[in-house]
Design a protein around this motif. Structure first.
Motif, PDB file in Angstrom:
ATOM      1  N   ILE A 124      -1.840  30.854 -14.123  1.00  0.00           N
ATOM      2  CA  ILE A 124      -0.987  30.726 -12.935  1.00  0.00           C
ATOM      3  C   ILE A 124      -0.295  29.365 -12.980  1.00  0.00           C
ATOM      4  O   ILE A 124      -0.956  28.337 -13.083  1.00  0.00           O
ATOM      5  N   GLN A 159       3.907  36.480 -11.636  1.00  0.00           N
ATOM      6  CA  GLN A 159       2.566  36.038 -11.259  1.00  0.00           C
ATOM      7  C   GLN A 159       2.298  36.315  -9.781  1.00  0.00           C
ATOM      8  O   GLN A 159       1.197  36.744  -9.408  1.00  0.00           O
ATOM      9  N   LEU A 335      -4.463  39.283 -14.651  1.00  0.00           N
ATOM     10  CA  LEU A 335      -3.640  38.461 -15.540  1.00  0.00           C
ATOM     11  C   LEU A 335      -3.983  38.738 -17.002  1.00  0.00           C
ATOM     12  O   LEU A 335      -3.095  38.846 -17.858  1.00  0.00           O
ATOM     13  N   MET A 343       4.194  37.926 -20.139  1.00  0.00           N
ATOM     14  CA  MET A 343       4.503  36.826 -19.251  1.00  0.00           C
ATOM     15  C   MET A 343       5.505  35.841 -19.835  1.00  0.00           C
ATOM     16  O   MET A 343       6.056  35.016 -19.122  1.00  0.00           O
TER      17      MET A 343
END
Length: 361
Positions: A124, A159, A335, A343
């Motif tokens: 994050i 995110q 995640l 990502m």
């Protein structure tokens, strides 16, 4: 399962000790497994606890000599973190003395202190502020970011979507929340490069996501109840939320004025009182209180500064549920499922190529 105790910044909010302690006491009556670390002026807290023996038996007091002012700059508050009730409540989470912290104090200071003390989770880049917004559907809408980040890139938005969906699964018990990005239109060509890139990244993730990505939505559709999570940058989200709150107050004030305009209107109010009471309950911010800083190595919940004891109790209940459902671990797992390759972004594929010389009309 026994819950970790919750650190309460007893000095935060518009009223301070009385409402924060009363709210914690109400939460304790509703859920007798709750335990608290009450942080603030020891004398004032002890005096407030005299009316709540049930809470006193389940609480410990941590004295803090200072309080963060409502208009204090985050940088100034950070320098006094070790002496303020807000700072010590967050430090209790970091040290493990408490499982989570609740404060009704200065939002900017709370964000800054939380980020410095707890740091962001692996994977994050920035924490986000998420809150529940009432809708016409069966449950509230999870909305983020609401002011923690005024500017966001596509990676941040992805995110936020992952964190918001994990939060929705906890508070609403949904297996596959419906997630959308807030935009000026629903067409794929609408919006900024960052929004279109985030949409492309979410579509690319496909089945790796623990939610259903449904593309873009516009602000006028947020209250319909057919979206579970809406994602945006903090600047846009804060404006959208305050516009919705203002519209709700406008409707309530307009009804109040209409019902008091004449004797016939007052009689009409008596007939329609059950419906108006239901509307009042649905729009009361105390029934939706408790914004969450998502993406930190710890749970921090922001109660509205003007919240009543009922609102504080609701924020405490939200906090306890996040602890019992292990929200932080869920976000980490989601995640990992999406993976770093997704990502990294797909900007080159979603941004339109420049027109050749002479092209166009």
């Amino acid at each position: 399962m026994a819950l970790p105790r919750i650190a309460v910044d007893a000095m935060g909010g518009d009223v301070g000790v009385r409402v924060m302690v009363e709210g914690a006491a109400l939460a304790r009556r509703q859920h007798d497994q709750f335990k608290f670390l009450l942080v603030g002026d020891e004398g004032a807290i002890k005096q407030a606890l005299e009316a709540h023996p049930n809470l006193r038996a389940a609480s410990e007091i941590l004295h803090a000599p200072d309080v963060v002012a409502g208009d204090e700059k985050p940088t100034q508050a950070l320098r006094r973190a070790r002496t303020t009730s807000m700072g010590l409540a967050i430090e209790a989470v970091k040290s493990g003395e408490a499982g989570a912290a609740v404060s009704a104090g200065n939002t900017g200071a709370l964000m800054a202190m939380s980020k410095v003390a707890l740091r962001t989770m692996p994977g994050i880049d920035r924490p986000a502020l998420a809150a529940l917004v009432p809708t016409l559907g069966d449950h509230d809408l999870v909305m983020l970011d609401l002011g923690a980040n005024t500017e966001c890139d596509a990676r941040n938005l992805v995110q936020f979507a992952i964190m918001g969906a994990a939060y929705a699964r906890v508070v609403h018990g949904q297996d596959e929340p419906r997630v959308r990005l807030l935009n000026i239109g629903t067409e794929d060509i609408k919006g900024t490069d960052e929004l279109r890139e985030a949409a492309a990244m979410l579509k690319q993730a496909g089945e790796a996501l623990a939610f259903r990505f449904d593309g873009f939505t516009e602000a006028d559709k947020l209250s319909r109840g057919d979206i579970d999570v809406v994602v945006t940058d903090g600047f846009t989200g804060n404006i959208a939320l305050k516009a919705m709150e203002g519209a709700a107050r406008f409707v309530a004030d307009l009804l109040r004025r209409s019902f008091s305009s004449s004797l016939r209107s007052k009689f009409g109010f008596l007939i329609s009182k059950p419906a108006t009471e239901l509307l009042k309950h649905h729009l009361d911010p105390n029934n939706h209180n408790g914004a969450v800083f998502l993406g930190l190595n710890g749970v921090v919940v922001k109660s509205h500064g003007s919240a009543s004891a009922l609102g504080v109790a609701h924020a405490v209940a939200v906090t306890a549920r996040l602890l019992s459902e292990r929200l932080t671990e869920r976000i980490a797992a989601d995640l990992a499922r999406v993976g770093e390759e997704t990502m990294r972004g797909t900007a080159a594929r979603v941004r339109p190529a420049p027109e050749a010389p002479g092209a166009g009309a």
